[in-house]
Design an enzyme around this catalytic site. Structure first.
Site, PDB file in Angstrom:
ATOM      1  N   ALA A  64       0.846  -1.193   0.000  1.00 28.61           N
ATOM      2  CA  ALA A  64       0.000   0.000   0.000  1.00 28.61           C
ATOM      3  C   ALA A  64       0.882   1.244   0.000  1.00 28.61           C
ATOM      4  O   ALA A  64       1.614   1.496   0.954  1.00 28.61           O
ATOM      5  CB  ALA A  64      -0.918  -0.003   1.220  1.00 28.61           C
ATOM      6  N   GLN A 106       0.096  -1.114  -5.470  1.00 22.02           N
ATOM      7  CA  GLN A 106      -1.185  -0.752  -4.869  1.00 22.02           C
ATOM      8  C   GLN A 106      -1.076   0.669  -4.323  1.00 22.02           C
ATOM      9  O   GLN A 106      -0.149   0.976  -3.576  1.00 22.02           O
ATOM     10  CB  GLN A 106      -1.519  -1.724  -3.734  1.00 22.02           C
ATOM     11  CG  GLN A 106      -2.860  -1.484  -3.059  1.00 22.02           C
ATOM     12  CD  GLN A 106      -3.024  -2.342  -1.814  1.00 22.02           C
ATOM     13  OE1 GLN A 106      -2.421  -2.070  -0.783  1.00 22.02           O
ATOM     14  NE2 GLN A 106      -3.831  -3.401  -1.924  1.00 22.02           N
ATOM     15  N   TYR A 189      -9.517   1.277   5.345  1.00 21.38           N
ATOM     16  CA  TYR A 189      -8.863   2.495   4.908  1.00 21.38           C
ATOM     17  C   TYR A 189      -9.869   3.382   4.173  1.00 21.38           C
ATOM     18  O   TYR A 189     -11.061   3.079   4.128  1.00 21.38           O
ATOM     19  CB  TYR A 189      -7.617   2.151   4.093  1.00 21.38           C
ATOM     20  CG  TYR A 189      -6.619   1.341   4.891  1.00 21.38           C
ATOM     21  CD1 TYR A 189      -6.242   1.756   6.174  1.00 21.38           C
ATOM     22  CD2 TYR A 189      -6.090   0.152   4.416  1.00 21.38           C
ATOM     23  CE1 TYR A 189      -5.348   1.009   6.938  1.00 21.38           C
ATOM     24  CE2 TYR A 189      -5.203  -0.599   5.170  1.00 21.38           C
ATOM     25  CZ  TYR A 189      -4.832  -0.164   6.433  1.00 21.38           C
ATOM     26  OH  TYR A 189      -3.955  -0.909   7.188  1.00 21.38           O
TER      27      TYR A 189
END
Length: 361
Positions: A64, A106, A189
């Protein structure tokens, strides 16, 4: 042993999406390493990701990667909010591709779960004096537990800014040479917070109904797809269910997947949970695979399965039985960077090896 993809175990057959072909159906799931400084990738990330490309994975997904400083989970998270982040990631992408894997990344915003300490330091929210920062979310509701910070409810100007930051990060991912882009809309998130009625209590165009709660993700996906080249795949990771009454359910995920497909999304990466701290989850091998299977079948879109996939026959069966098109491994890849090669051997197949390792494989 036969190396031809058509006669290989299902796990080792190729997967073509748009112009990109994965050499097999095994992927390295995005795994935060919490090892960056000011979002910049370093030798840890190079070795961590590069070794798993050498190990035979079909796709290696970078963790991420925050689209803004405020979007980092911790101060150690990777970023793509500045041009300075491009070159170190480009070095990784080039190496991954040079060893036969697809290089993916990502991009993410952590929302109310941002501004946390490193996991090995407890993972709790950081105060301002500890280097923490203000968090943002759809509503001014804290996550709870060790993450008690009340976020600022986003204005429409904030929403526009975040959308633009995702677009800018996508452009930088392309400049870095990545061939596969994934939007992170799972695990509590920011996007997931908008999707779930447990975290989104807005009364404007971004809250309330399913249409409104999905608006931010769909609008951002549309904007990203405009700058992410048509020949390259776009994926979205979702939490298929919240594991709590009154929250997001699998039927919502199926409906969302259909909408994302219409916006040019090629694959849904099917995880679950993370939006509230008190969800009751029964964890067992392959426990999230049924979500990937239903979304694949009912939304007519390719899926990736994740979650305690550890055994070669288990992974091969997921692909063979049409439960998912791709399996993404996380913890098992940490234990064994060469899991694909070992899985191939267990399934009576042989992967081509790097010349340096030929005598061992």
């Amino acid at each position: 042993m036969d190396k031809d993809s058509s006669s290989a175990p299902h796990l080792f057959q190729t997967l073509a999406i748009r112009s990109v072909t994965l050499r097999n159906r095994i992927g390295v799931s995005p795994m935060c390493q919490y090892s960056a400084e000011d979002g910049v990738a370093n030798d840890w990330h190079f070795v961590h990701l590069g070794s798993r490309a050498v190990g035979g994975a079909g796709i290696v997904l970078v963790e991420a990667t925050a689209i803004a400083p405020e979007g980092r989970i911790t101060p150690g998270c990777l970023g793509l909010w500045s041009d300075k982040h491009v070159e170190p990631l480009a070095r990784i992408a080039e190496f991954v591709k040079s060893h036969g894997a697809v290089a993916g990344i990502q991009i993410a915003h952590a929302g109310r779960k941002a501004s946390a300490d490193l996991p090995w330091k407890g993972g709790a929210h950081l105060s301002e004096s500890q280097g923490g920062w203000m968090t943002i979310a759809p509503s001014a509701i804290s996550f709870g537990g060790d993450l008690p910070k009340v976020p600022k409810a986003m204005t429409e100007a904030d929403i526009v800014r975040v959308q633009n930051e995702f677009v800018s990060a996508a452009k930088r991912a392309l400049a870095a040479g990545f061939e596969w882009l994934e939007l992170h809309a799972a695990h509590g998130y920011l996007f997931n917070e908008f999707l779930s009625p447990l975290a989104n209590h807005r009364t404007d165009n971004y809250g309330g109904s399913f249409v409104n709660r999905t608006r931010l993700l769909l609008d951002t996906t549309r904007a990203v797809r405009k700058v992410w080249p048509d020949p390259l795949p776009l994926a979205v990771r979702i939490s298929a269910i919240d594991w709590k009454a009154g929250g997001w359910q699998i039927e919502d995920s199926i409906a969302l997947a259909k909408l994302l497909k219409a916006e040019g999304v090629d694959l849904i990466d099917c995880s679950s949970g993370g939006v509230v701290p008190d969800a009751k989850i029964t964890v067992r091998p392959g426990y999230q695979v049924p979500f990937a299977e239903r979304i694949r079948r009912e939304a007519g879109i390719a899926t990736a399965a994740v979650g305690f996939i550890t055994e070669p026959k288990q992974a091969d069966g997921i692909v063979r039985d049409g439960q998912a098109d791709l399996v993404l491994l996380a913890r098992q890849m940490l234990v064994d960077p060469y899991w694909p090669a070992h899985a191939a051997k267990a399934l009576g197949h042989k992967l081509p090896s790097p010349n340096q390792y030929a005598r061992a494989w």
